[in-house]
Design an enzyme around this catalytic site. Structure first.
Site, short mmCIF file in Angstrom:
data_model
loop_
_atom_site.label_atom_id
_atom_site.label_comp_id
_atom_site.label_asym_id
_atom_site.label_seq_id
_atom_site.Cartn_x
_atom_site.Cartn_y
_atom_site.Cartn_z
N ASN A 113 20.39 -41.50 26.72
CA ASN A 113 20.11 -41.26 25.44
C ASN A 113 20.00 -42.22 24.66
OD1 ASN A 113 20.61 -38.27 26.14
ND2 ASN A 113 22.90 -38.90 26.42
N GLY A 135 21.72 -38.11 21.23
CA GLY A 135 22.85 -37.70 21.60
C GLY A 135 23.58 -38.95 22.20
N GLN A 136 23.41 -40.15 22.03
CA GLN A 136 24.17 -41.42 22.20
C GLN A 136 25.28 -41.70 21.44
OE1 GLN A 136 21.98 -45.08 21.75
NE2 GLN A 136 23.55 -46.16 23.27
N HIS A 165 23.08 -47.07 29.05
CA HIS A 165 23.45 -46.43 30.19
C HIS A 165 22.79 -45.52 30.90
CE1 HIS A 165 25.23 -44.58 26.85
NE2 HIS A 165 25.29 -43.47 27.55
N LEU A 166 22.29 -45.27 31.95
CA LEU A 166 21.82 -44.13 32.58
C LEU A 166 22.53 -43.37 33.22
CD1 LEU A 166 19.03 -46.12 34.89
CD2 LEU A 166 18.80 -45.46 32.43
N HIS A 167 22.53 -41.93 32.84
CA HIS A 167 23.38 -40.92 33.42
C HIS A 167 22.56 -40.37 34.79
CE1 HIS A 167 25.77 -39.76 29.75
NE2 HIS A 167 24.70 -40.18 28.96
N ASP A 205 31.51 -40.56 35.32
CA ASP A 205 31.61 -40.44 33.73
C ASP A 205 33.02 -39.53 33.63
OD1 ASP A 205 29.49 -39.68 31.27
OD2 ASP A 205 31.20 -38.40 31.29
P1 5GP Z 1 26.21 -40.85 25.79
O1 5GP Z 1 26.42 -39.57 25.13
O2 5GP Z 1 25.95 -42.40 24.95
O3 5GP Z 1 24.75 -40.95 26.30
O4 5GP Z 1 27.22 -41.12 26.97
C1 5GP Z 1 28.60 -41.67 26.93
C2 5GP Z 1 29.08 -40.98 28.14
O5 5GP Z 1 30.40 -41.90 28.41
C3 5GP Z 1 29.70 -39.63 28.10
O6 5GP Z 1 29.06 -38.86 29.08
C4 5GP Z 1 31.19 -39.86 28.18
O7 5GP Z 1 31.76 -38.74 28.53
C5 5GP Z 1 31.37 -41.13 28.90
N1 5GP Z 1 32.53 -41.79 28.54
C6 5GP Z 1 32.96 -42.35 27.37
N2 5GP Z 1 34.14 -42.92 27.35
C7 5GP Z 1 34.36 -43.05 28.77
C8 5GP Z 1 35.51 -43.75 29.25
O8 5GP Z 1 36.13 -44.46 28.68
N3 5GP Z 1 35.07 -43.75 30.75
C9 5GP Z 1 34.27 -43.11 31.46
N4 5GP Z 1 34.19 -43.34 32.83
N5 5GP Z 1 33.27 -42.40 30.74
C10 5GP Z 1 33.17 -42.32 29.51
#
Ligand code: 5GP
Length: 117
Positions: free
Chosen positions: A90, A96-97, A103-105, A33
């Site tokens: 998310n 919080g998406q 995606h899985l964190h 991330d």
């Molecule tokens: P969400 O909030 O949708 O669950 O998670 C999206 C994640 O993608 C966030 O933790 C954010 O930091 C990450 N992210 C957004 N843009 C980029 C990117 O360009 N490269 C990488 N490696 N991570 C990203």
């Protein structure tokens, strides 16, 4: 809920923008991330552009299993097995998406709290 179309993760899959890739198979890509919330923070994504778990269908059942197994493999490679870790996905605005490509964190390397904020 925004969905469909292209996202930043689509560009990472196509290698149009760089990412620190830690694991890759035919179906799945895992990369660090860009804004980590813990010492280990890796995103596991399907190469197929499904917007979220809420948009997955029966056709994606095997792919969802592969994502979970990839998360476990990444956690093992990152040395998280002994102390544990968290896998989160998310969904939508309240979830919080921010990127509408499933995606899985995989988050680890520190003590997690429950419930999440
Ligand atoms: P969400 O909030 O949708 O669950 O998670 C999206 C994640 O993608 C966030 O933790 C954010 O930091 C990450 N992210 C957004 N843009 C980029 C990117 O360009 N490269 C990488 N490696 N991570 C990203």
């Amino acid at each position: 809920m925004a969905h469909g179309g292209d996202t930043i993760f689509g560009r990472i899959i196509r290698k149009e923008i760089p990412a620190q890739i830690v694991y890759e198979t035919e179906d799945v890509l895992a990369f660090r991330d860009i804004s980590p919330v813990a010492p280990v923070h890796v995103l596991i994504i399907p190469k197929k552009p499904v917007a979220s778990v809420a948009h997955a269908t029966e056709e994606d059942a095997q792919l969802l299993g592969k994502l979970m197994l990839a998360a476990a493999e990444v956690a093992r490679r990152e040395g998280l097995l002994e102390n544990g870790y968290r896998v989160v996905t998310n969904i939508g605005s309240d979830g919080g998406q921010t990127v509408f490509h499933l995606h899985l964190h995989v988050i680890g390397g520190r003590q997690m709290e429950w419930p999440p904020g």
